[in-house]
Design a protein around this motif. Sequence first.
Motif, PDB file in Angstrom:
ATOM      1  N   ARG A   1       0.852  -1.188   0.000  1.00  0.00           N
ATOM      2  CA  ARG A   1       0.000   0.000   0.000  1.00  0.00           C
ATOM      3  C   ARG A   1       0.885   1.234   0.000  1.00  0.00           C
ATOM      4  NH1 ARG A   1      -5.262  -1.041   0.706  1.00  0.00           N
ATOM      5  NH2 ARG A   1      -5.888  -2.856   1.893  1.00  0.00           N
ATOM      6  N   GLY A   2       0.364   2.271  -0.621  1.00  0.00           N
ATOM      7  CA  GLY A   2       1.085   3.534  -0.637  1.00  0.00           C
ATOM      8  C   GLY A   2       2.112   3.587  -1.751  1.00  0.00           C
ATOM      9  N   GLY A   3       2.850   4.656  -1.742  1.00  0.00           N
ATOM     10  CA  GLY A   3       3.884   4.843  -2.743  1.00  0.00           C
ATOM     11  C   GLY A   3       3.357   5.458  -4.016  1.00  0.00           C
ATOM     12  N   LYS A   4       4.256   6.138  -4.683  1.00  0.00           N
ATOM     13  CA  LYS A   4       3.927   6.783  -5.948  1.00  0.00           C
ATOM     14  C   LYS A   4       5.253   7.108  -6.624  1.00  0.00           C
ATOM     15  CE  LYS A   4       3.294  11.101  -6.042  1.00  0.00           C
ATOM     16  NZ  LYS A   4       3.106  12.502  -6.112  1.00  0.00           N
ATOM     17  N   ILE A   5       5.265   6.998  -7.919  1.00  0.00           N
ATOM     18  CA  ILE A   5       6.441   7.406  -8.688  1.00  0.00           C
ATOM     19  C   ILE A   5       6.036   8.599  -9.527  1.00  0.00           C
ATOM     20  CG2 ILE A   5       8.127   6.765 -10.449  1.00  0.00           C
ATOM     21  CD1 ILE A   5       7.761   3.842  -9.579  1.00  0.00           C
ATOM     22  N   SER A   6       6.738   9.705  -9.323  1.00  0.00           N
ATOM     23  CA  SER A   6       6.447  10.910 -10.093  1.00  0.00           C
ATOM     24  C   SER A   6       7.500  11.103 -11.178  1.00  0.00           C
ATOM     25  CB  SER A   6       6.415  12.140  -9.184  1.00  0.00           C
ATOM     26  OG  SER A   6       7.719  12.470  -8.766  1.00  0.00           O
ATOM     27  N   LEU A   7       7.206  11.978 -12.086  1.00  0.00           N
ATOM     28  CA  LEU A   7       8.122  12.314 -13.169  1.00  0.00           C
ATOM     29  C   LEU A   7       9.471  12.775 -12.607  1.00  0.00           C
ATOM     30  CD1 LEU A   7       8.011  12.846 -16.381  1.00  0.00           C
ATOM     31  CD2 LEU A   7       7.856  15.218 -15.692  1.00  0.00           C
ATOM     32  N   ASP A   8       9.448  13.632 -11.599  1.00  0.00           N
ATOM     33  CA  ASP A   8      10.685  14.153 -11.003  1.00  0.00           C
ATOM     34  C   ASP A   8      11.515  13.054 -10.352  1.00  0.00           C
ATOM     35  OD1 ASP A   8       9.998  16.697 -11.798  1.00  0.00           O
ATOM     36  OD2 ASP A   8       9.185  17.271  -9.841  1.00  0.00           O
ATOM     37  N   GLU A   9      10.859  12.095  -9.744  1.00  0.00           N
ATOM     38  CA  GLU A   9      11.567  11.032  -9.044  1.00  0.00           C
ATOM     39  C   GLU A   9      12.289  10.075  -9.977  1.00  0.00           C
ATOM     40  OE1 GLU A   9       8.482  10.896  -5.276  1.00  0.00           O
ATOM     41  OE2 GLU A   9       8.336   9.378  -6.846  1.00  0.00           O
ATOM     42  N   ILE A  10      11.831   9.963 -11.176  1.00  0.00           N
ATOM     43  CA  ILE A  10      12.395   9.001 -12.119  1.00  0.00           C
ATOM     44  C   ILE A  10      13.260   9.677 -13.189  1.00  0.00           C
ATOM     45  CG2 ILE A  10      10.550   8.893 -13.831  1.00  0.00           C
ATOM     46  CD1 ILE A  10      10.593   5.866 -13.530  1.00  0.00           C
ATOM     47  N   ALA A  11      13.280  10.995 -13.193  1.00  0.00           N
ATOM     48  CA  ALA A  11      13.998  11.744 -14.230  1.00  0.00           C
ATOM     49  C   ALA A  11      15.487  11.455 -14.252  1.00  0.00           C
ATOM     50  CB  ALA A  11      13.749  13.244 -14.059  1.00  0.00           C
ATOM     51  N   PHE A  12      16.077  11.073 -13.121  1.00  0.00           N
ATOM     52  CA  PHE A  12      17.509  10.777 -13.103  1.00  0.00           C
ATOM     53  C   PHE A  12      17.876   9.639 -14.053  1.00  0.00           C
ATOM     54  CE2 PHE A  12      15.974   7.610 -10.173  1.00  0.00           C
ATOM     55  CZ  PHE A  12      16.866   6.560 -10.264  1.00  0.00           C
TER      56      PHE A  12
END
Length: 167
Positions: free
Chosen positions: A125-136
Amino acid sequence: VNYNEFAALCRRLAEKGMTEAVPSRGVPALYCALDTCRSGWISFRHWDERSYSLLSRFAQWARETFRCVSKCVTAWEKSKGKGIDLRGFSRGIEPLGFSEEDCNLLFVGLSFEKVAFDEDAERFRGGKISLDEIAFLDSWDCERQLEEELAWEEIARPRILGQSLGE
């Protein structure tokens, strides 16, 4: 990560209360335990080969599919700018054929939000991947990094063999 970067990070972690970052035998011993090929460099692959393999496969596939790893978030999110949850991520990476366990491991590693396992529901449960978090990952050239690591390991091999032979 070279030794100086590693030592600085260990100090910062210790200052924040993580005593494991400064073991009784010292940071140099910890670093040497991780830098088994004595190349003077620790990579994600050395730290956790399974996670490295999952992340590099995902990054390569996303780059081939979306031309840019971070664009997968835009393609998979339900509402613009809201990121993707585990279910959306799992659906998105189905073409990779990852097991549920591998998918969960990759998601937990990429999410900056807390992800917890709900024992009653037997799911995360929970968690999210955003554009900023994966941009690296857009600028991570995992193939080139692996080539460089293997080259440095090859250069270091005679030193390691010499040490093990007592030279």
